[in-house]
Design an enzyme around this catalytic site. Structure first.
Site, PDB file in Angstrom:
ATOM      1  CB  CYS A  31       2.983  25.266  41.388  1.00  0.00           C
ATOM      2  SG  CYS A  31       2.868  26.289  39.935  1.00  0.00           S
ATOM      3  CE1 TYR A 170       3.266  35.198  36.775  1.00  0.00           C
ATOM      4  CE2 TYR A 170       2.073  33.451  35.638  1.00  0.00           C
ATOM      5  CZ  TYR A 170       3.189  33.900  36.315  1.00  0.00           C
ATOM      6  OH  TYR A 170       4.234  33.042  36.545  1.00  0.00           O
ATOM      7  CG  HIS A 173       7.639  33.430  36.707  1.00  0.00           C
ATOM      8  ND1 HIS A 173       6.590  33.633  37.578  1.00  0.00           N
ATOM      9  CD2 HIS A 173       8.744  33.495  37.464  1.00  0.00           C
ATOM     10  CE1 HIS A 173       7.050  33.809  38.791  1.00  0.00           C
ATOM     11  NE2 HIS A 173       8.362  33.738  38.756  1.00  0.00           N
ATOM     12  CG  ASP A 266      10.681  33.889  41.299  1.00  0.00           C
ATOM     13  OD1 ASP A 266      11.212  34.606  42.166  1.00  0.00           O
ATOM     14  OD2 ASP A 266       9.448  33.755  41.186  1.00  0.00           O
TER      15      ASP A 266
END
Ligand code: ADP
Ligand code: SF4
Length: 686
Positions: A31, A170, A173, A266
């Site tokens: 991000c 994806y 997470h 992470d």
């Protein structure tokens, strides 16, 4: 200097399905607070990394459909063909340097509250959305699943059109609907998409196959998967279903992008985890797949990187933060300039930009996020415009960065500090528990300065107004920092806290200077970043009885933006620090303090041998008052001496001053802006 042959292995090309990466440096998705809102800024930022040698550059999350939006977070969007040009700009910029562009496509489901689109979020099973909005996600039926598959295909085709080389599926997470289906605790379905791992992985398997069918002839299809959720039996583990899933799908994706989750695990900060902290979780992956594997772990040491590849742990050195702190990390290794690497300090200020919906910033790299709007490059800077000399007083982060950047421009600079060592607060704070990597702010700049013959740096050199004038530099820059105040003045108590005669009151500056505190210690944290919590940790570690008091609802509340808040509060609780949230400090007495509830004003008195106030800092700017009006070409303040803030802000301030020095003043807004395009249709203007 030629490249060290030990690192040759890092520069081997690696095939990923139908495409080939020119080396093993892989910028994994991250991000950046720019995304769809600041697309030119984003493209320029990613371009800089391609220029710096990263062979693969990925986006942040890209929303694939309007029915799942992350507003107000600034991710990417590929809802419609109209979104393609924004992505094409970035892909073209990345391709200029023969790097590959990767698109992290995502449908966030119950992770996004759909604040913009206002549709009901979807999930494998009904559940409240993760954002604490008063909203629940509805259960997906079979047609929803078919739609989701189609939206993935459409977005993959759009990504291909935009020029991406790697298309992500994806499943990491717990941020995607695919990962929610995988999850044994989020997926409570009893149909063919729920129950066994095989069933829970059905959607993932289908989307992987769909994506390959859609774009697999020209694009690689990568799978991003969190192999361990650090939740024990509640989630995936690397010796349980995490491993089982990789064995099950081993050869299907063209690349495995592996990490641990949640995001705060992470992207753990250096306060809690060292370089390579994920290795133990991911090292088995290459044994169960022949496909290339990328992993992360805040890698900044080329020796570590080379050994990971040589030992068969990873094929690609994945990096988000190390690529932010130094976009030119690969190039520096390639050119034998390892000492020039600007190592990430693991502070997560970069994350705070995204968390606050503004462009990314970085403590170590002041040009991060400024590539387009200010035209800043991390490695080059305009040459000097005169032979005028500069004296910088104070060698903290601001003074060091200002000296380094002015020196790079070719100016003759003298840098002085009264302390026995250069580094200011970055050096002092790096001695606090877990912050040793913060020394890199200082070490990198000193190392750079030492190579420049046009910079003289002196420690043990306190400057007065008189000695500054006698020194005779054309320009004087004050970077003399700030000191914590011992009055209690701050957000909660703007007039300060009444302090009885004989009360023992301290600040973090006393902790830095090694003053002995007697217990019980009461810390009042009205600053809310890391300092209050970390001095509590230190003093408790020294064996003192510590009570931490804050008007906020939680310990070190601003650290939620750096993903550390839970870890900090957990650590204090485990250490036995007593915590009083939602309380102010209304009185400091000789042997006690009075706590006051911020809601009811109810008071209680507790014993206190030493009271440590962490409320605000006052600039050390007396030299400015004394020198204002003196016969100098210019007198400036930078960093904390001007306005106390983060170390990142001090570095930025020093860098900005160096960039603007000797240049014509900019009239109006000093940076370029990305303006929204006006629609050609509007009520009353058909
Ligand atoms: P910043 O974060 O803005 O860089 P710091 O507090 O880290 O600020 O650094 C300020 C530095 O200035 C400290 O190292 C301090 O020793 C130094 N300093 C303060 N006053 C003087 C002075 N009069 N002469 C020389 N150095 C000074
Ligand atoms: Fe590393 Fe901190 Fe920069 Fe993020 S802000 S890249 S953690 S130095």
């Amino acid at each position: 200097m030629p490249r060290d042959p030990r690192y040759d292995i890092l520069f081997q090309p690696v095939k990923i399905g139908p495409v080939t990466a020119r080396n093993r440096f892989y910028q994994v998705p991250h991000c950046n607070g720019m995304g769809r809102a600041y697309p030119s800024s984003m493209a320029a930022m990613r371009r800089t990394k391609a220029e710096g040698g990263w062979a693969v550059i990925c986006t942040e999350e890209i929303e694939i459909h309007h029915s799942s939006d992350h507003s107000p977070w600034m991710g990417g969007r590929l809802w419609e063909d109209r979104d393609i040009p924004v992505h094409a700009r970035m892909c073209d910029a990345i391709h200029e340097f023969d790097s590959l562009a990767g698109a992290e496509l995502n449908y966030a489901g119950m992770m996004a509250a759909n604040r913009y689109c206002r549709e009901a979020p979807m999930a494998p099973s009904p559940i409240p959305v993760a954002t604490h909005d008063p909203l629940q996600a509805r259960q997906m039926d079979r047609s929803d699943i078919r739609n989701l598959r189609r939206w993935h295909i459409d977005a993959a085709k759009r990504a291909q059109k935009a020029g991406y080389d790697i298309i992500y599926v994806y499943a990491g997470h717990q941020l995607s609907t695919i990962s929610h289906f995988l999850s044994p605790y989020r997926n409570r379905r009893s149909d063919e998409y729920g129950g066994s791992l095989e069933n829970r992985a059905r959607l993932l398997r289908e989307v992987l196959a769909d994506t390959k069918d859609a774009v697999g002839d020209t694009c690689a299809v990568a799978l991003r998967f969190s192999v361990d959720e650090l939740m024990g039996d509640m989630g995936f583990t690397s010796d349980g279903e995490g491993r089982d899933l990789i064995e099950m799908l081993a050869e299907i994706p063209d690349l495995w992008d592996i990490n641990i989750s949640a995001w705060e695990n992470d992207s753990a900060t250096s306060r809690f985890k060292p370089e390579g902290f994920q290795n133990d979780y991911v090292s088995f992956v290459k044994q169960v797949t022949s496909k290339p594997v990328v992993g992360v772990g805040r890698f900044t040491s080329p020796d570590t990187m080379a050994s990971l590849v040589k030992n068969g742990v990873l094929d690609f050195i994945g990096a988000a933060r190390p690529s932010i702190a130094d976009p030119f990390l690969p190039k520096k290794i390639e050119e034998g300039r390892v000492d020039d690497i600007r190592e990430c300090i693991g502070c997560n200020i970069c994350v705070s930009g995204d968390s606050n919906f503004v462009p990314i910033r970085c403590t170590q790299n002041p040009t991060m996020g400024e590539e387009w709007r200010r035209g800043w490059h991390p490695e080059s800077i305009a040459p000097k415009t005169s032979d005028e000399t500069v004296l910088i007083v104070g060698a903290g982060p601001a003074g060091l960065e200002c000296a380094r950047a002015l020196g790079q421009r070719g100016y003759t600079v003298t840098l002085t500090d009264k302390a026995p060592n250069l580094g200011g607060r970055a050096l002092l704070e790096s001695r606090l528990p877990g912050l040793i990597e913060w020394r890199r702010v200082t070490d990198h700049r000193i190392q750079q300065i030492q190579q420049m013959t046009n910079i003289d740096a002196y420690q043990h050199s306190e400057m007065t107004a008189q000695s500054i004038l006698e020194f005779g530099a054309d320009h004087v820059v004050l970077a003399t920092g700030a000191k914590w105040v011992a009055t209690g003045i701050g957000r909660e108590m703007p007039k300060g806290i009444p302090i009885a005669e004989g009360a023992r009151v301290f600040t973090p500056d006393d902790v830095h200077s090694g003053t002995t505190l007697t217990g019980p210690v009461v810390i009042f944290d009205d600053d809310h970043y890391y300092m209050g919590g970390i001095v509590a940790e230190k003093l408790r570690g020294d064996g003192l009885d510590v009570t931490y008091v804050t008007p906020a609802a939680e310990v070190s509340s601003w650290t939620q933006y750096t993903l550390e808040q839970r870890a900090i509060q957990a650590r204090l609780l485990k250490l036995g620090v007593r915590i009083a949230t939602a309380h102010s400090l209304s009185d400091i007495r000789k042997q006690s303090v009075v706590l006051s509830c911020v809601y009811t004003s109810e008071q209680r008195e507790i014993d206190c041998g030493s009271c440590l106030l962490v409320t605000m800092r006052a600039p050390v700017d007396t030299l400015f008052a004394e020198l204002e009006g003196a016969d100098l070409k210019s007198l400036s303040r930078i960093g904390d001496c001007f306005a106390p803030s983060t170390i990142a802000a001090a570095v930025y301030s020093g860098h900005l001053h160096a960039r603007e020095f000797g240049e014509p003043a900019i009239q109006g807004t000093p940076f370029r802006r990305e303006l929204p395009a006006l629609s050609d249709t509007f009520p009353g203007n058909t």
